[in-house]
Write a protein that holds these residues in place. Structure first.
Motif, PDB file in Angstrom:
ATOM      1  N   SER A   1       3.245  -3.442  -0.643  1.00  0.00           N
ATOM      2  CA  SER A   1       2.351  -3.549  -1.794  1.00  0.00           C
ATOM      3  C   SER A   1       2.195  -2.160  -2.402  1.00  0.00           C
ATOM      4  N   ASP A   2       1.022  -1.858  -2.968  1.00  0.00           N
ATOM      5  CA  ASP A   2       0.795  -0.506  -3.482  1.00  0.00           C
ATOM      6  C   ASP A   2       0.393   0.472  -2.375  1.00  0.00           C
ATOM      7  N   ALA A   3       0.365  -0.008  -1.114  1.00  0.00           N
ATOM      8  CA  ALA A   3       0.134   0.834   0.071  1.00  0.00           C
ATOM      9  C   ALA A   3      -1.227   1.509   0.077  1.00  0.00           C
ATOM     10  N   ASP A   4      -2.231   0.851  -0.487  1.00  0.00           N
ATOM     11  CA  ASP A   4      -3.587   1.413  -0.477  1.00  0.00           C
ATOM     12  C   ASP A   4      -4.163   1.255   0.921  1.00  0.00           C
ATOM     13  N   VAL A   5      -4.050   2.301   1.701  1.00  0.00           N
ATOM     14  CA  VAL A   5      -4.415   2.246   3.110  1.00  0.00           C
ATOM     15  C   VAL A   5      -5.903   1.953   3.286  1.00  0.00           C
ATOM     16  N   GLY A   6      -6.756   2.440   2.376  1.00  0.00           N
ATOM     17  CA  GLY A   6      -8.190   2.181   2.469  1.00  0.00           C
ATOM     18  C   GLY A   6      -8.524   0.722   2.258  1.00  0.00           C
ATOM     19  N   LEU A   7      -7.954   0.108   1.214  1.00  0.00           N
ATOM     20  CA  LEU A   7      -8.233  -1.305   0.945  1.00  0.00           C
ATOM     21  C   LEU A   7      -7.648  -2.203   2.025  1.00  0.00           C
ATOM     22  N   HIS A   8      -6.506  -1.803   2.596  1.00  0.00           N
ATOM     23  CA  HIS A   8      -5.921  -2.602   3.672  1.00  0.00           C
ATOM     24  C   HIS A   8      -6.829  -2.601   4.905  1.00  0.00           C
ATOM     25  N   ALA A   9      -7.355  -1.441   5.255  1.00  0.00           N
ATOM     26  CA  ALA A   9      -8.250  -1.369   6.412  1.00  0.00           C
ATOM     27  C   ALA A   9      -9.514  -2.181   6.166  1.00  0.00           C
ATOM     28  N   LEU A  10     -10.068  -2.103   4.958  1.00  0.00           N
ATOM     29  CA  LEU A  10     -11.269  -2.885   4.638  1.00  0.00           C
ATOM     30  C   LEU A  10     -10.990  -4.374   4.674  1.00  0.00           C
ATOM     31  N   THR A  11      -9.828  -4.780   4.174  1.00  0.00           N
ATOM     32  CA  THR A  11      -9.465  -6.199   4.205  1.00  0.00           C
ATOM     33  C   THR A  11      -9.410  -6.701   5.631  1.00  0.00           C
TER      34      THR A  11
ATOM     35  N   ALA B   1       3.765   9.895  -2.538  1.00  0.00           N
ATOM     36  CA  ALA B   1       3.122   8.583  -2.608  1.00  0.00           C
ATOM     37  C   ALA B   1       3.121   7.974  -1.219  1.00  0.00           C
ATOM     38  N   LEU B   2       2.405   6.877  -1.053  1.00  0.00           N
ATOM     39  CA  LEU B   2       2.425   6.152   0.210  1.00  0.00           C
ATOM     40  C   LEU B   2       3.418   5.000   0.122  1.00  0.00           C
ATOM     41  N   ALA B   3       4.151   4.798   1.199  1.00  0.00           N
ATOM     42  CA  ALA B   3       5.168   3.747   1.242  1.00  0.00           C
ATOM     43  C   ALA B   3       4.566   2.465   1.776  1.00  0.00           C
ATOM     44  N   GLY B   4       4.921   1.359   1.153  1.00  0.00           N
ATOM     45  CA  GLY B   4       4.438   0.058   1.611  1.00  0.00           C
ATOM     46  C   GLY B   4       4.984  -1.046   0.752  1.00  0.00           C
TER      47      GLY B   4
ATOM     48  N   HIS C   1      -2.325 -13.409   6.178  1.00  0.00           N
ATOM     49  CA  HIS C   1      -2.633 -13.938   4.853  1.00  0.00           C
ATOM     50  C   HIS C   1      -1.639 -13.467   3.794  1.00  0.00           C
ATOM     51  N   PHE C   2      -1.095 -12.269   3.978  1.00  0.00           N
ATOM     52  CA  PHE C   2      -0.169 -11.689   3.002  1.00  0.00           C
ATOM     53  C   PHE C   2       1.030 -11.107   3.745  1.00  0.00           C
ATOM     54  N   PRO C   3       1.975 -11.956   4.169  1.00  0.00           N
ATOM     55  CA  PRO C   3       3.111 -11.478   4.971  1.00  0.00           C
ATOM     56  C   PRO C   3       3.883 -10.377   4.249  1.00  0.00           C
ATOM     57  N   PRO C   4       4.167  -9.272   4.933  1.00  0.00           N
ATOM     58  CA  PRO C   4       4.843  -8.149   4.273  1.00  0.00           C
ATOM     59  C   PRO C   4       6.250  -8.474   3.790  1.00  0.00           C
ATOM     60  N   GLY C   5       6.847  -9.543   4.311  1.00  0.00           N
ATOM     61  CA  GLY C   5       8.183  -9.921   3.852  1.00  0.00           C
ATOM     62  C   GLY C   5       8.179 -10.851   2.657  1.00  0.00           C
ATOM     63  N   ASP C   6       6.996 -11.254   2.194  1.00  0.00           N
ATOM     64  CA  ASP C   6       6.886 -12.183   1.071  1.00  0.00           C
ATOM     65  C   ASP C   6       7.044 -11.414  -0.239  1.00  0.00           C
ATOM     66  N   ALA C   7       8.032 -11.795  -1.041  1.00  0.00           N
ATOM     67  CA  ALA C   7       8.327 -11.082  -2.285  1.00  0.00           C
ATOM     68  C   ALA C   7       7.169 -11.111  -3.272  1.00  0.00           C
ATOM     69  N   ARG C   8       6.263 -12.082  -3.134  1.00  0.00           N
ATOM     70  CA  ARG C   8       5.132 -12.169  -4.071  1.00  0.00           C
ATOM     71  C   ARG C   8       4.252 -10.933  -4.017  1.00  0.00           C
ATOM     72  N   TRP C   9       4.240 -10.255  -2.872  1.00  0.00           N
ATOM     73  CA  TRP C   9       3.317  -9.132  -2.707  1.00  0.00           C
ATOM     74  C   TRP C   9       4.002  -7.783  -2.874  1.00  0.00           C
ATOM     75  N   ARG C  10       5.261  -7.791  -3.336  1.00  0.00           N
ATOM     76  CA  ARG C  10       5.970  -6.528  -3.548  1.00  0.00           C
ATOM     77  C   ARG C  10       5.291  -5.748  -4.689  1.00  0.00           C
ATOM     78  N   GLY C  11       4.783  -4.563  -4.368  1.00  0.00           N
ATOM     79  CA  GLY C  11       4.107  -3.740  -5.360  1.00  0.00           C
ATOM     80  C   GLY C  11       2.742  -4.247  -5.788  1.00  0.00           C
ATOM     81  N   ALA C  12       2.182  -5.227  -5.069  1.00  0.00           N
ATOM     82  CA  ALA C  12       0.927  -5.859  -5.494  1.00  0.00           C
ATOM     83  C   ALA C  12      -0.257  -4.894  -5.413  1.00  0.00           C
ATOM     84  N   ASP C  13      -1.207  -5.101  -6.298  1.00  0.00           N
ATOM     85  CA  ASP C  13      -2.470  -4.374  -6.270  1.00  0.00           C
ATOM     86  C   ASP C  13      -3.253  -4.836  -5.044  1.00  0.00           C
ATOM     87  N   SER C  14      -3.574  -3.913  -4.159  1.00  0.00           N
ATOM     88  CA  SER C  14      -4.244  -4.278  -2.911  1.00  0.00           C
ATOM     89  C   SER C  14      -5.640  -4.835  -3.116  1.00  0.00           C
TER      90      SER C  14
END
Length: 394
Positions: free
Chosen positions: A264-274, A259-262, A289-302
């Motif tokens: 959120s869900d670590a969707d590298v394609g959606l992150h680049a598009l965003t 799997a990819l580590a991240g 907009h979505f700080p990686p240290g913010d618990a709200r985005w842990r495992g979030a759908d990208s």
């Protein structure tokens, strides 16, 4: 239709024949800069963050045309309309009743340009009234005419031009349409008036013009092409592999022995598009907009990140022109999933699939991707923006 509950739904009325606009196909299926009028109208409602779902009412014999025009949009199943507009709206409302929404916005498909701020004002008005409509104030002197003879002058201070979408609390307008079945009223506010529904007028927009005659088609094409500039945004992202049995790429779960580590869900394609979309409008980057240290985005759908970036583009009155995404990896193989990825991106970004490109390459064994330590993605997007917005500082 399923019985899933929604708070706010849009209902696009597209069951007419559209003959006055001329051309070989009904006006709602005419293409403007590669996308049909009805698709533009439906997508404009879909893009508003407070509208949960959109359904379109179509002529029973337009099923194939509708599928071709709107198949890339995540719409509710189409509803077969009647011979008159009022019958079509009633059919649409009856179909939506299974969802028991609180609010509905009823919109003419022939008005493809719907500014978000108009929808904001309509929904705000519904807090204090059962109905609301966008209007334009009259500036010209208005005359009454019989044949070719002028018979009087109309007081323009109390006269406005009504537009759509018209917004209602759902149950009252459904009951009003049921009571008015068979009548020939000109719009849904008129149906509400007969049922005693108070309506609030909010400021409309000159962008909300209706395509009725051939000259309106020309005006719509000019609206899309004049006074705009094209911005390009580039996004790049990398995620390393970790333990797992699948990777998320472009919103698709691809089977893999890692799997990819991240955060959120670590969707590298959606992150680049965003990041590419944010770059095109000068709106910082995904980490802002979505700080990686913010618990709200842990495992979030990208897709949530992408939806936010798209919303910002539309707030700038921007139009997504095309998407070009390259995934860099040795494994998994992208080819078998490429078409599914393109379709998913087209749905998420409400654009035709022929405006979405997904490519894959390797680095011939070189670097971290060549050693199968992770996946990289590079995205390029083009966004058409009004020049007045594009030149606004800050």
């Amino acid at each position: 239709m399923s019985s899933r509950a929604y708070r706010t739904v849009g209902l696009v009325v597209a069951a007419g024949r559209g003959e006055r606009a001329g051309g070989p196909v009904p006006k709602q299926y005419r293409k403007l800069a590669g996308e049909s009028v009805v698709a533009r109208s439906a997508a404009a409602l879909l893009r508003h963050p407070d509208i949960d779902a959109v359904a379109v009412v179509i002529a029973p014999d337009h099923t194939d045309a509708f599928r071709e025009a709107c198949g890339h949009l995540p719409l509710l199943p189409p509803v077969a309309g009647g011979s008159e507009r009022q019958a079509s709206v009633l059919a649409g409302l009856e179909a939506l009743s299974a969802h028991a929404p609180e609010r509905v916005l009823i919109h003419d498909a022939a008005r493809p340009f719907v500014p978000h701020d108009v929808i904001d004002r309509l929904l705000e008005a519904l807090r204090s009234a059962p109905a609301a409509l966008p209007v334009l104030r009259m500036h010209d002197t208005l005359k009454q005419v019989c044949g070719n003879r002028v018979t009087g002058t109309v007081e323009r201070n109390t006269t406005v031009r009504a537009q759509t979408p018209q917004a209602f609390r759902f149950t009252p307008i459904l009951e009003a349409h049921r009571a008015a079945e068979g009548w020939a009223l000109t719009d849904d506010i008129a149906v509400g008036e007969h049922a005693g529904l108070d309506a609030i007028a909010v400021e409309g927009s000159r962008e909300l013009f209706k395509i009725t005659r051939p000259g309106d088609v020309v005006r719509a094409a000019r609206h899309l092409s004049t006074g705009t500039e094209t911005r390009t945004g580039i996004g790049y992202d990398v995620h390393r592999f970790t333990e797992g049995d699948r990777v998320m790429l472009c919103g698709i779960a691809v089977p893999h022995h890692r799997a990819l580590a991240g955060h959120s869900d670590a969707d590298v394609g959606l992150h680049a598009l965003t990041d590419a979309l944010l770059g095109a409008i000068g709106a910082d980057d995904i980490g802002h907009h979505f700080p990686p240290g913010d618990a709200r985005w842990r495992g979030a759908d990208s897709s949530r990140f992408l939806a936010h970036a798209i919303e910002l583009v539309h707030r700038h009155r921007g139009r997504l022109v095309n998407i070009d995404l390259t995934l860099v990896c040795e494994r998994p193989k992208i080819g078998p999933h490429r078409d599914a990825m393109r379709r998913r991106l087209a749905t998420l970004m409400t654009v035709p699939v022929n405006r979405v490109s997904v490519k894959a390459t390797t680095t011939e064994g070189l670097g971290f991707t060549g050693r199968s330590e992770g996946i990289a993605a590079c995205a390029v997007v083009s966004v058409a923006l009004p020049i007045d917005d594009a030149e606004t500082p800050g």
